[in-house]
Design an enzyme around this catalytic site. Structure first.
Site, PDB file in Angstrom:
ATOM      1  N   GLU A   1      67.238   4.306 -57.569  1.00  0.00           N
ATOM      2  CA  GLU A   1      66.645   5.652 -57.512  1.00  0.00           C
ATOM      3  C   GLU A   1      67.254   6.401 -56.336  1.00  0.00           C
ATOM      4  OE1 GLU A   1      62.355   6.069 -57.576  1.00  0.00           O
ATOM      5  OE2 GLU A   1      62.108   4.305 -58.858  1.00  0.00           O
TER       6      GLU A   1
ATOM      7  N   GLU B   1      59.068  -1.269 -56.586  1.00  0.00           N
ATOM      8  CA  GLU B   1      58.702  -0.921 -55.205  1.00  0.00           C
ATOM      9  C   GLU B   1      57.517  -1.725 -54.675  1.00  0.00           C
ATOM     10  OE1 GLU B   1      58.196   3.315 -54.975  1.00  0.00           O
ATOM     11  OE2 GLU B   1      60.343   3.691 -54.921  1.00  0.00           O
TER      12      GLU B   1
END
Length: 800
Positions: free
Chosen positions: A454, A383
């Site tokens: 995710e 991320e």
């Protein structure tokens, strides 16, 4: 020949460091410890994460005879959190920064006959610009020498590493594959040597090739292997590869590893293994455990892989760092694919941080190259923002080290800078009543390979002891995303967040240092959502009722819908052994799932008809109206309101005819306890049955994950689950029974001896000491009879 000697016993540890400790054999205030080791055990929750962040010192004596000193001596550390300074006989040999990758220390020139002092000074503080640190991270990086330590005793001329890869043979025949080897040599003698390879399938030699070329520092070989048994998810066949370094008839060194023959590729049309399209469904995994953090041996690493496979996953992401060799090896053995990624979380740091990241990528690929389960390397900090120059370097390095695997880079931004081979994206669009996943066209810039890495997680944290509706919603949300993953051919798969609850920093989770994002709790006890995964890909017949079937646990005594997670073709429902009806998977709501859940909203079925109190037509109408009221209350559809009013006005039924059946069939307030039986059928054969409902009796029960422990290269660990079981099959979600735990001297309890059930169950761990034989674990629930478990402990051999 080479040896790999475990160095996991006979360590001293003291929880501080002073310069005068260097070359001091006996440390002050030290204790005897075994590796893996955490520098400080912490409570289950509500602790300060700074409690384990300090500098500690480890000592161990190594003894060598003259013959060993004729070899290259290399210390191998599996992982040390966070910075390790390795001293040998009082001299600093190496500083290793970062707590997730293995490292090696050459002590050949410093070793002497007799006793030698090995010291490791471990700084476990969160030091800026040592990955993953520098900004907040949503997990804890627990301290200590938490993976095993070995001494490698190597010939002076030896093979440093072997990378084995497989690819399609020129013939493209499925029973043939090409084996390629990259062999690195340390040749101090500068003599001429050759390489010979042996390949074994179930101990039967299938290949024996001598390569006549004289070796150099780096050597490349290839061979055609016929009658290959390919590694796949259902039959993960491993071959034993033995490579010999030879000089004439003399074998100088032997290097052994296991390999699997397979091809794996991500395309814009999805993922294929050996040319067969597979939808990837899995979970992320953190490597932490209650009390001891990361410091768990092989058995617990293996158990996590087994649980992922048992609960229906075909892929796992090692979030957010390289994980144990034991874990990945088990993935090889059971057919569980792996996305392994570099340590980090959102922050890409300064030049030093990025250089350490490059070193981490190299260490990760070097250590785990030969694992067939690994299908992609994650070479981008999880991320993190785009950084073209940095990530161009990470991808170039990975492709140079391993041209056989595609790279990936997990991000939470759309239309990002795409330098990897697979666009991997954390998709949290689903909030319960909207789409499960974004369309790949909205996320990527072009027609490229795409994988969701995710979903869910923080969008709907769920505790094992939450009210039933929330636990059901948690399971449904995971199903919604999986359904979307199957709907899009372009999506290679979806990896959910995450396997188990995990400890985290104060800024995350529920302020008790736990993120309740798992489909299991911290002890790997399943929540309802775990069965969402098991129902989709499990080969064994399964049927799990995501409810205790207790109306009083719901508002207005209304048990409106019950979700049954199953891979059965259909199920039959019985109430107190009276047939209610037959129910089928809900393909209307879940058109893409391999096995949609069965959603029951009618618990009356044929019961009122069979009771014979009313004519059949009226009984059917009354059943329908009661079910409608149970689902909608006074907001029931207008047609149902009119029909109910007409029946009352025409005196076809009375108010008593409405409320008594409501109490009997909806609220289940009858004189006798109500127990439902759910029978699952596949191909019209009864394959599984379970019960839920009222109960009269319950008792505490305990179970072990194994009946044998092996005290070998290091200590071994068993997990114990203590659970209150109800005679009706329902779960005792609200039981918080106190228990006391005792063990015989062959075992040591990890964590406190006094516990209480959480959500009706609790786990704990026991580890071996040096004693063998039959060990006992005694569990004493307050006010109830004690439970005694036995487990056999034996000495084992090295896992070289």
């Amino acid at each position: 020949m080479r040896q790999r000697i475990p160095l996991n016993f006979d360590w001293q540890f003291t929880p501080d460091f002073k310069s005068e400790y260097i070359n001091q054999t006996i440390l002050p205030n030290s204790q005897s410890i075994m590796i893996p080791h955490t520098m400080k055990e912490v409570p289950f929750h509500y602790f300060d994460e700074e409690d384990y962040q300090f500098i500690g010192t480890y000592n161990r004596i190594l003894s060598f005879d003259e013959s060993m000193l004729e070899h290259t001596l290399m210390l191998e550390f599996g992982a040390v959190m966070n910075i390790a300074k390795v001293y040998f006989n009082g001299e600093l040999q190496q500083i290793h920064e970062g707590g997730y990758t293995p490292f090696f220390v050459d002590i050949t020139q410093k070793a002497k006959p007799g006793d030698n002092l090995l010291q490791v000074v471990v700084d476990s503080t969160e030091i800026d610009n040592v990955p993953p640190f520098g900004h907040l991270i949503d997990y804890l990086a627990f301290s200590g020498i938490y993976r095993e330590v070995y001494l490698q005793v190597l010939p002076k001329t030896h093979m440093k590493s072997i990378h084995a890869s497989t690819e399609e043979a020129p013939s493209l025949r499925p029973e043939e594959m090409a084996l390629a080897l990259h062999v690195k040599i340390a040749n101090e003698s500068k003599k001429e040597y050759q390489i010979r390879i042996h390949l074994y399938f179930e101990e039967i030699e299938v290949l024996d090739v001598l390569f006549e070329e004289t070796i150099t520092e780096e050597n490349f070989y290839s061979a055609l292997v016929e009658k290959v048994q390919r590694w796949n998810l259902d039959d993960p066949i491993l071959y034993r590869l033995k490579v010999e370094l030879v000089s004439g008839k003399d074998v100088i060194d032997i290097y052994e590893t296991h390999i699997g023959f397979r091809t794996a590729v991500f395309t814009p049309e999805g993922f294929s293994l050996n040319g067969n399209k597979i939808k990837l469904i899995g979970l992320n995994r953190h490597q932490s455990y209650p009390y001891v953090g990361y410091a768990m041996p092989k058995s617990m690493q293996v158990l996590d892989a087994d649980l992922l496979k048992e609960y229906g996953c075909n892929i796992v992401r090692t979030s957010h760092y390289m994980q144990s060799e034991h874990f990945v090896r088990r993935c090889d053995e059971i057919g569980l694919l792996v996305l392994e990624e570099v340590p980090g979380w959102q922050y890409i740091g300064d030049e030093h941080f990025q250089e350490l990241t490059m070193q981490n990528i190299e260490a990760m690929i070097e250590a785990h190259f030969n694992h067939p389960s690994i299908v992609t390397w994650g070479v981008r900090i999880n991320e993190s923002k785009d950084s073209h120059e940095f990530y161009q370097k990470t991808n170039e390095l990975a492709r140079k080290l391993d041209p056989t695997r595609q790279t990936s880079g997990v991000r939470n931004t759309k239309k990002g800078d795409f330098l990897e081979d697979i666009y991997t994206y954390n998709d949290f669009v689903h909030s319960g009543y909207n789409v499960g996943l974004e369309s790949p066209n909205k996320v990527t810039k072009g027609y490229i390979p795409y994988l969701v890495t995710e979903h869910n997680g923080h969008m709907f944290p769920t505790k094992k002891f939450d009210q039933e509706e929330r636990r059901v919603e948690h399971a449904i949300r995971h199903l919604n995303v999986i359904d979307s993953a199957f709907a899009y051919k372009r999506i290679s798969g979806a990896i959910g967040w995450c396997l188990a609850d995990y400890n985290t920093h104060i800024q995350f989770g529920s302020n008790d240092r736990i993120c309740y994002h798992g489909v299991m709790d911290s002890f790997r006890i399943p929540k309802y959502a775990a069965y969402s995964y098991q129902s989709q890909l499990s080969e064994e017949p399964m049927l799990y009722v995501a409810s205790n079937m207790i109306p009083g646990d719901h508002s207005e005594f209304k048990l409106q819908e019950v979700v049954v997670l199953t891979n059965c073709d259909y199920m039959k429902l019985y109430k107190n052994d009276q047939y209610v009806g037959e129910y089928y998977p809900n393909t209307d709501i879940y058109p893409n799932l391999p096995h949609p859940p069965i959603i029951i909203d009618d618990f009356i079925g044929e019961l009122i008809i069979r009771e014979g109190k009313y004519p059949n037509k009226l009984a059917k109408t009354l059943s329908h109206l009661l079910t409608s009221y149970n689902l909608h209350g006074f907001d029931m559809p207008l047609r149902d309101k009119i029909q109910m009013g007409w029946l009352l006005l025409t005196k076809k039924i009375t108010y008593e005819d409405v409320f008594q059946p409501f109490e009997d069939f909806v609220a289940m307030q009858t004189n006798a306890p109500v127990v439902f039986r759910f029978d699952g059928y596949i191909d019209d054969e009864l394959v599984v049955s379970t019960k839920r409902g009222h109960s009269k009796h319950s008792e505490i029960k305990a179970s072990l994950n194994t009946d044998e422990l092996i005290h070998g290269p290091t200590f071994d660990v068993a997990r114990v689950i203590v659970k209150r079981e109800i005679d009706s099959g329902s779960e005792a979600t609200y039981s918080n029974q106190a228990i006391e735990i005792k063990t015989s001297s062959e075992l040591e309890l990890i964590g406190p001896k006094n516990l209480a059930l959480i959500g009706g169950s609790i786990g704990f761990y026991v580890k071996t000491t040096e004693k063998t034989g039959k060990a006992t674990i005694t569990i004493k629930p307050a006010g109830e009879n004690e439970i005694r478990l036995t487990i056999n402990i034996k000495k084992g051999i090295s896992d070289n």
